[in-house]
Motif scaffolding. Structure first.
Motif, short mmCIF file in Angstrom:
data_model
loop_
_atom_site.label_atom_id
_atom_site.label_comp_id
_atom_site.label_asym_id
_atom_site.label_seq_id
_atom_site.Cartn_x
_atom_site.Cartn_y
_atom_site.Cartn_z
N GLY A 11 0.83 -1.20 0.00
CA GLY A 11 0.00 0.00 0.00
C GLY A 11 0.86 1.24 0.00
N ARG A 12 0.62 2.08 0.96
CA ARG A 12 1.39 3.33 1.10
C ARG A 12 2.10 3.33 2.45
N PRO A 13 3.27 2.76 2.46
CA PRO A 13 3.96 2.62 3.75
C PRO A 13 4.55 3.94 4.25
N TYR A 14 4.69 4.02 5.53
CA TYR A 14 5.42 5.12 6.15
C TYR A 14 6.83 4.60 6.41
N VAL A 15 7.81 5.44 6.18
CA VAL A 15 9.19 5.04 6.41
C VAL A 15 9.86 6.04 7.34
N ALA A 16 10.92 5.60 7.95
CA ALA A 16 11.70 6.45 8.85
C ALA A 16 13.11 6.56 8.29
N ALA A 17 13.81 7.53 8.77
CA ALA A 17 15.18 7.76 8.33
C ALA A 17 16.08 6.59 8.72
N PRO A 18 17.11 6.33 7.92
CA PRO A 18 18.06 5.28 8.31
C PRO A 18 18.63 5.55 9.70
N ASN A 19 18.89 4.48 10.40
CA ASN A 19 19.48 4.53 11.74
C ASN A 19 18.55 5.13 12.80
N THR A 20 17.23 5.12 12.53
CA THR A 20 16.29 5.54 13.56
C THR A 20 16.40 4.53 14.70
N PRO A 21 16.53 5.00 15.93
CA PRO A 21 16.69 4.08 17.06
C PRO A 21 15.54 3.06 17.15
N LYS A 47 -16.61 6.51 5.33
CA LYS A 47 -17.31 7.66 4.74
C LYS A 47 -16.60 8.15 3.49
N ASN A 48 -15.29 8.08 3.51
CA ASN A 48 -14.49 8.57 2.39
C ASN A 48 -14.15 7.47 1.38
N MET A 49 -14.82 6.33 1.54
CA MET A 49 -14.63 5.18 0.66
C MET A 49 -13.16 4.79 0.53
N MET A 50 -12.50 4.72 1.67
CA MET A 50 -11.10 4.34 1.73
C MET A 50 -10.96 3.03 2.50
N GLU A 51 -9.97 2.27 2.13
CA GLU A 51 -9.66 1.06 2.86
C GLU A 51 -8.42 1.32 3.70
N VAL A 52 -8.54 1.04 4.97
CA VAL A 52 -7.42 1.23 5.89
C VAL A 52 -7.10 -0.12 6.49
N GLN A 53 -5.87 -0.55 6.31
CA GLN A 53 -5.48 -1.88 6.77
C GLN A 53 -4.05 -1.84 7.28
N PHE A 54 -3.82 -2.48 8.41
CA PHE A 54 -2.47 -2.56 8.96
C PHE A 54 -1.74 -3.76 8.37
N VAL A 55 -0.59 -3.50 7.80
CA VAL A 55 0.28 -4.56 7.31
C VAL A 55 1.50 -4.57 8.22
N PRO A 56 1.75 -5.68 8.88
CA PRO A 56 2.88 -5.72 9.81
C PRO A 56 4.20 -5.34 9.12
N PRO A 57 5.07 -4.65 9.84
CA PRO A 57 6.33 -4.20 9.23
C PRO A 57 7.16 -5.34 8.67
N GLU A 58 7.09 -6.50 9.28
CA GLU A 58 7.85 -7.64 8.78
C GLU A 58 7.38 -8.05 7.38
N GLU A 59 6.08 -7.95 7.16
CA GLU A 59 5.53 -8.30 5.84
C GLU A 59 5.95 -7.27 4.80
N CYS A 60 5.91 -5.99 5.17
CA CYS A 60 6.37 -4.94 4.25
C CYS A 60 7.83 -5.14 3.88
N LEU A 61 8.65 -5.40 4.87
CA LEU A 61 10.07 -5.60 4.64
C LEU A 61 10.33 -6.81 3.75
N LYS A 62 9.57 -7.86 3.97
CA LYS A 62 9.69 -9.06 3.14
C LYS A 62 9.41 -8.73 1.67
N LEU A 63 8.36 -7.97 1.40
CA LEU A 63 8.01 -7.61 0.03
C LEU A 63 9.04 -6.67 -0.59
#
Length: 84
Positions: A11-21, A47-63
């Motif tokens: 989807g649209r992942p959020y990322v953090a800067a390298p070396n974030t603690p 209401k806004n016809m959006m799908e919101v779903q949590f994808v575990p970070p491990e799954e995102c990293l795997k992809l």
């Protein structure tokens, strides 16, 4: 096609800067997991016809690793069809 469709799993992942603690990453991951359980957020998304779903970070990293770890010949062939 598997490379192309892998973005659908992220989807649209959020990322953090390298070396974030690690403790900061844990706080962010926990916050995202909790907010996606919020009934008000779910109702607003509906209401806004959006799908919101949590994808575990491990799954995102795997992809992401799957896409980035392709052999050069696959990357060359895929680059004919997928432009960034």
């Amino acid at each position: 096609m598997a490379m192309r469709s892998s973005a659908d799993g992220i989807g649209r992942p959020y990322v953090a800067a390298p070396n974030t603690p690690a403790n900061i990453m844990a706080i962010l991951r926990d916050a995202f997991a909790k907010v996606l359980k919020d009934p008000e957020l779910k109702e607003d998304a509906k209401k806004n016809m959006m799908e919101v779903q949590f994808v575990p970070p491990e799954e995102c990293l795997k992809l992401v690793n799957y896409v980035l770890d392709q052999p050069p010949d696959i990357v060359k062939e895929a680059s004919k069809y997928i432009k960034f």
